[in-house]
Design a protein around this motif. Structure first.
Motif, PDB file in Angstrom:
ATOM      1  N   PRO A  74       0.907  -1.192   0.062  1.00  0.00           N
ATOM      2  CA  PRO A  74      -0.187  -0.100   0.198  1.00  0.00           C
ATOM      3  C   PRO A  74       0.812   1.354  -0.006  1.00  0.00           C
ATOM      4  O   PRO A  74       1.919   1.291   0.672  1.00  0.00           O
ATOM      5  CB  PRO A  74      -0.796  -0.157   1.321  1.00  0.00           C
ATOM      6  N   GLY A  75       0.369   2.126  -1.062  1.00  0.00           N
ATOM      7  CA  GLY A  75       1.266   3.300  -0.943  1.00  0.00           C
ATOM      8  C   GLY A  75       2.272   3.455  -1.911  1.00  0.00           C
ATOM      9  O   GLY A  75       2.964   4.469  -2.120  1.00  0.00           O
ATOM     10  N   ALA A  76       2.789   2.109  -2.391  1.00  0.00           N
ATOM     11  CA  ALA A  76       4.091   2.188  -3.043  1.00  0.00           C
ATOM     12  C   ALA A  76       3.548   2.198  -4.626  1.00  0.00           C
ATOM     13  O   ALA A  76       2.534   1.476  -4.748  1.00  0.00           O
ATOM     14  CB  ALA A  76       4.971   0.781  -2.917  1.00  0.00           C
ATOM     15  N   ARG A  77       4.575   2.377  -5.481  1.00  0.00           N
ATOM     16  CA  ARG A  77       4.252   2.324  -6.804  1.00  0.00           C
ATOM     17  C   ARG A  77       4.290   0.850  -7.497  1.00  0.00           C
ATOM     18  O   ARG A  77       5.072   0.060  -7.072  1.00  0.00           O
ATOM     19  CB  ARG A  77       5.144   3.230  -8.056  1.00  0.00           C
ATOM     20  N   PRO A  78       3.357   0.384  -8.234  1.00  0.00           N
ATOM     21  CA  PRO A  78       3.374  -0.909  -8.782  1.00  0.00           C
ATOM     22  C   PRO A  78       4.600  -0.998  -9.582  1.00  0.00           C
ATOM     23  O   PRO A  78       5.392  -0.320 -10.347  1.00  0.00           O
ATOM     24  CB  PRO A  78       1.971  -0.931  -9.496  1.00  0.00           C
ATOM     25  N   SER A  79       5.056  -2.387  -9.751  1.00  0.00           N
ATOM     26  CA  SER A  79       6.363  -2.689 -10.261  1.00  0.00           C
ATOM     27  C   SER A  79       5.924  -2.736 -11.985  1.00  0.00           C
ATOM     28  O   SER A  79       4.625  -2.884 -12.247  1.00  0.00           O
ATOM     29  CB  SER A  79       6.742  -3.947  -9.966  1.00  0.00           C
ATOM     30  N   THR A  80       6.935  -2.839 -12.701  1.00  0.00           N
ATOM     31  CA  THR A  80       6.658  -2.814 -14.094  1.00  0.00           C
ATOM     32  C   THR A  80       6.094  -4.208 -14.355  1.00  0.00           C
ATOM     33  O   THR A  80       5.234  -4.319 -15.522  1.00  0.00           O
ATOM     34  CB  THR A  80       8.214  -2.846 -14.717  1.00  0.00           C
ATOM     35  N   ARG A  81       6.653  -5.362 -13.895  1.00  0.00           N
ATOM     36  CA  ARG A  81       6.030  -6.603 -13.996  1.00  0.00           C
ATOM     37  C   ARG A  81       4.480  -6.704 -13.705  1.00  0.00           C
ATOM     38  O   ARG A  81       3.804  -7.113 -14.665  1.00  0.00           O
ATOM     39  CB  ARG A  81       6.684  -7.628 -13.161  1.00  0.00           C
ATOM     40  N   THR A 117      -4.432  -1.192  -6.786  1.00  0.00           N
ATOM     41  CA  THR A 117      -2.921  -1.131  -6.810  1.00  0.00           C
ATOM     42  C   THR A 117      -2.486  -0.132  -7.669  1.00  0.00           C
ATOM     43  O   THR A 117      -1.066   0.200  -7.419  1.00  0.00           O
ATOM     44  CB  THR A 117      -2.450  -2.485  -7.632  1.00  0.00           C
ATOM     45  N   LEU A 118      -3.178   0.547  -8.581  1.00  0.00           N
ATOM     46  CA  LEU A 118      -2.979   1.784  -9.389  1.00  0.00           C
ATOM     47  C   LEU A 118      -2.985   2.913  -8.517  1.00  0.00           C
ATOM     48  O   LEU A 118      -3.908   3.252  -7.923  1.00  0.00           O
ATOM     49  CB  LEU A 118      -3.321   1.468 -10.760  1.00  0.00           C
ATOM     50  N   PRO A 119      -2.082   3.953  -9.269  1.00  0.00           N
ATOM     51  CA  PRO A 119      -2.440   5.086  -8.709  1.00  0.00           C
ATOM     52  C   PRO A 119      -3.671   5.608  -9.161  1.00  0.00           C
ATOM     53  O   PRO A 119      -4.059   5.318 -10.011  1.00  0.00           O
ATOM     54  CB  PRO A 119      -1.109   6.078  -9.114  1.00  0.00           C
ATOM     55  N   VAL A 120      -4.362   6.892  -8.627  1.00  0.00           N
ATOM     56  CA  VAL A 120      -5.774   7.229  -8.630  1.00  0.00           C
ATOM     57  C   VAL A 120      -5.739   7.779 -10.118  1.00  0.00           C
ATOM     58  O   VAL A 120      -6.557   7.573 -10.947  1.00  0.00           O
ATOM     59  CB  VAL A 120      -6.154   8.299  -7.870  1.00  0.00           C
ATOM     60  N   ARG A 121      -4.552   8.402 -10.764  1.00  0.00           N
ATOM     61  CA  ARG A 121      -4.815   9.153 -12.041  1.00  0.00           C
ATOM     62  C   ARG A 121      -4.664   7.812 -13.017  1.00  0.00           C
ATOM     63  O   ARG A 121      -4.983   8.154 -13.962  1.00  0.00           O
ATOM     64  CB  ARG A 121      -3.452   9.963 -12.172  1.00  0.00           C
ATOM     65  N   THR A 122      -4.157   6.728 -12.738  1.00  0.00           N
ATOM     66  CA  THR A 122      -3.868   5.753 -13.674  1.00  0.00           C
ATOM     67  C   THR A 122      -5.470   4.694 -13.610  1.00  0.00           C
ATOM     68  O   THR A 122      -5.859   4.158 -14.468  1.00  0.00           O
ATOM     69  CB  THR A 122      -2.843   4.877 -13.673  1.00  0.00           C
ATOM     70  N   GLN A 169      -8.678   4.148  -0.657  1.00  0.00           N
ATOM     71  CA  GLN A 169      -7.153   4.165  -1.002  1.00  0.00           C
ATOM     72  C   GLN A 169      -6.704   5.493  -0.184  1.00  0.00           C
ATOM     73  O   GLN A 169      -5.488   5.425   0.371  1.00  0.00           O
ATOM     74  CB  GLN A 169      -6.927   4.293  -2.378  1.00  0.00           C
ATOM     75  N   ARG A 170      -7.255   6.778  -0.391  1.00  0.00           N
ATOM     76  CA  ARG A 170      -6.777   7.994   0.301  1.00  0.00           C
ATOM     77  C   ARG A 170      -6.682   7.807   1.502  1.00  0.00           C
ATOM     78  O   ARG A 170      -5.717   8.434   2.321  1.00  0.00           O
ATOM     79  CB  ARG A 170      -7.519   8.937  -0.265  1.00  0.00           C
ATOM     80  N   GLN A 171      -7.774   7.193   2.104  1.00  0.00           N
ATOM     81  CA  GLN A 171      -8.010   7.055   3.755  1.00  0.00           C
ATOM     82  C   GLN A 171      -6.728   6.119   4.246  1.00  0.00           C
ATOM     83  O   GLN A 171      -6.301   6.556   5.119  1.00  0.00           O
ATOM     84  CB  GLN A 171      -9.368   6.439   4.033  1.00  0.00           C
ATOM     85  N   ALA A 172      -6.571   5.047   3.543  1.00  0.00           N
ATOM     86  CA  ALA A 172      -5.524   4.283   3.939  1.00  0.00           C
ATOM     87  C   ALA A 172      -4.229   4.926   3.805  1.00  0.00           C
ATOM     88  O   ALA A 172      -3.185   4.777   4.760  1.00  0.00           O
ATOM     89  CB  ALA A 172      -5.225   2.974   3.129  1.00  0.00           C
ATOM     90  N   ALA A 173      -4.041   6.024   2.747  1.00  0.00           N
ATOM     91  CA  ALA A 173      -2.832   6.694   2.613  1.00  0.00           C
ATOM     92  C   ALA A 173      -2.502   7.644   3.910  1.00  0.00           C
ATOM     93  O   ALA A 173      -1.401   7.705   4.440  1.00  0.00           O
ATOM     94  CB  ALA A 173      -2.626   7.460   1.369  1.00  0.00           C
ATOM     95  N   ARG A 174      -3.470   8.361   4.436  1.00  0.00           N
ATOM     96  CA  ARG A 174      -3.612   9.265   5.400  1.00  0.00           C
ATOM     97  C   ARG A 174      -3.323   8.227   6.846  1.00  0.00           C
ATOM     98  O   ARG A 174      -2.616   8.716   7.466  1.00  0.00           O
ATOM     99  CB  ARG A 174      -4.890   9.876   5.525  1.00  0.00           C
TER     100      ARG A 174
END
Length: 413
Positions: A74-81, A117-122, A169-174
């Motif tokens: 949670p909160g990390a960028r997804p890997s290329t794989r 798993t993806l960022p909100v903008r994606t 997702q945003r609540q988990a980030a906070r």
């Protein structure tokens, strides 16, 4: 409670594992029901083999991705794989829709996986594309005119799911930020408490050393100097000085062992406070200094902490008298009142300016250029720790009086 991962995609959070298991189970159920519907109602026999092969490829790709391309923490960028797997499984699903429209509901696990798993903008554009494909497929199958539910239902379900998951997702980030702050604060607090404990122990040892070992060493030095001066002219007096120095060394060794173990001072081991102060006064007599002891009031029970602190204050004050005051007489006065006990140490020495306790004339001041100045501050700390006060009255040429007043009901340590 959320915990740090033990490896990529491997989480100690049981809720995360439970949610992933539910999503995987839902995907397999939807995939199986879509295949059954296709084989029983929707197939046209011309592309059945290709469709079944895509169903199998779709299911195997999904399962393989779960194992080989795990979701990021949670909160990390997804890997290329992981991104490659999510793109590949979405493309295969889109191709499957062309041959088997019944596979539309398999979009739900894909939608949740992307939003999770993806960022909100994606994730939001991906949800829009998946929803558009579902709507287009449903419209292609609609042969009885436009049914508003065919368009509105997928859009509404997708919008609600997207809004809820983005909010979570945003609540988990906070929450992660708050948890990190809490962990950091607890770590800083633990370090501060550890430093405070170290400083307190240093203060205790410094006070004990000043009031016992330093005083004893000073007395031994003067006795040995006196023995050296009289060694030729008065051997008997020299031997007495040597015996007195040996006795002080033995007493100082006992004190050192006791304060290392944070025990009661040796003088209080089998004596009352008044008896210990009288013994101290007798021991300090000699080399031109006479120390007397006076008791006012009716002695009563005293907590051990008060006894030890007052004895240490008396020892420190007499050490200052002997080393700095040039006094010939000193007096210890212990006074019992109804709710407090006080100790006065008075001398007829040269006095000093109490407003400048670190000056060269001060009893707690540097001696011949050597750094000292610990006596009076240590006495004040001892009195303050017991909820009492320590005052110093002195005039140049007229002596000094150090007074410690402590309530008999001491605060908790």
């Amino acid at each position: 409670m959320w915990k740090a991962p033990t490896g990529e995609g491997e989480w100690a959070d049981p809720d995360a594992r439970w949610l992933r298991s539910v999503m995987d189970g839902a995907f397999l159920l939807l995939l199986g029901s879509s295949l059954i519907r296709f084989l029983t109602r929707d197939h046209d026999r011309t592309h059945t083999g290709y469709a079944v092969a895509l169903f199998a490829a779709f299911g195997l790709l999904y399962v393989a991705g779960r194992l080989l391309a795990p979701a990021p923490r949670p909160g990390a960028r997804p890997s290329t794989r992981h991104l490659a797997w999510l793109g590949a499984v979405s493309v295969v699903w889109a191709g499957l829709l062309a041959l088997a429209p019944s596979a539309t509901w398999c979009a739900m696990p894909l939608l949740f996986t992307g939003l999770q798993t993806l960022p909100v903008r994606t994730a939001v554009p991906l949800a829009a594309v998946l929803t558009a494909l579902v709507v287009a497929t449903e419209l292609r199958l609609s042969h009885e005119g436009l049914n508003p539910n065919v368009v509105i239902a997928p859009l509404a379900i997708s919008a609600v799911a997207t809004a809820v998951l983005v909010h979570l997702q945003r609540q988990a980030a906070r929450q992660r930020v708050l948890i990190d702050d809490l962990v950091r604060t607890r770590r800083d607090l633990a370090a501060t408490e550890r430093r405070a404990g170290i400083l307190a122990e240093r203060q205790r040892l410094a006070s004990e050393i000043h009031d016992t070992l330093a005083q004893g060493l000073s007395s031994q030095r003067m006795l040995l100097q006196a023995a050296d001066r009289t060694w030729e002219t008065d051997p008997g007096a020299a031997r007495r000085h040597m015996r007195d120095a040996a006795g002080i060394a033995s007493h100082s060794l006992t004190e050192a062992r006791r304060f290392v173990h944070d025990l009661t001072p040796a003088d209080l081991a089998d004596r009352t406070l008044a008896e210990a102060l009288r013994t101290l006064a007798d021991r300090e007599c000699g080399n031109g200094l006479t120390v007397g002891f006076h008791l006012d009031g009716v002695p009563g029970p005293v907590p051990e902490r008060i006894e030890a602190a007052l004895l240490r204050i008396a020892q420190g004050a007499l050490a200052n008298v002997r080393e700095h005051a040039w006094a010939t007489r000193a007096a210890l006065t212990l006074t019992w009142l109804d709710d407090q006990i006080s100790l006065d140490i008075a001398d007829n020495g040269r006095g000093f300016d109490p407003q400048r306790p670190q000056g060269p004339e001060s009893p707690a001041a540097p001696d011949s250029g050597r750094e000292r100045g610990h006596g009076l501050p240590a006495m004040r700390v001892r009195a303050r720790q017991l909820g009492g006060t320590l005052t110093v009255e002195s005039t140049r040429g007229e002596g000094t009086v150090v007074s410690a007043a402590v309530p008999l009901a001491t605060p908790a340590p």
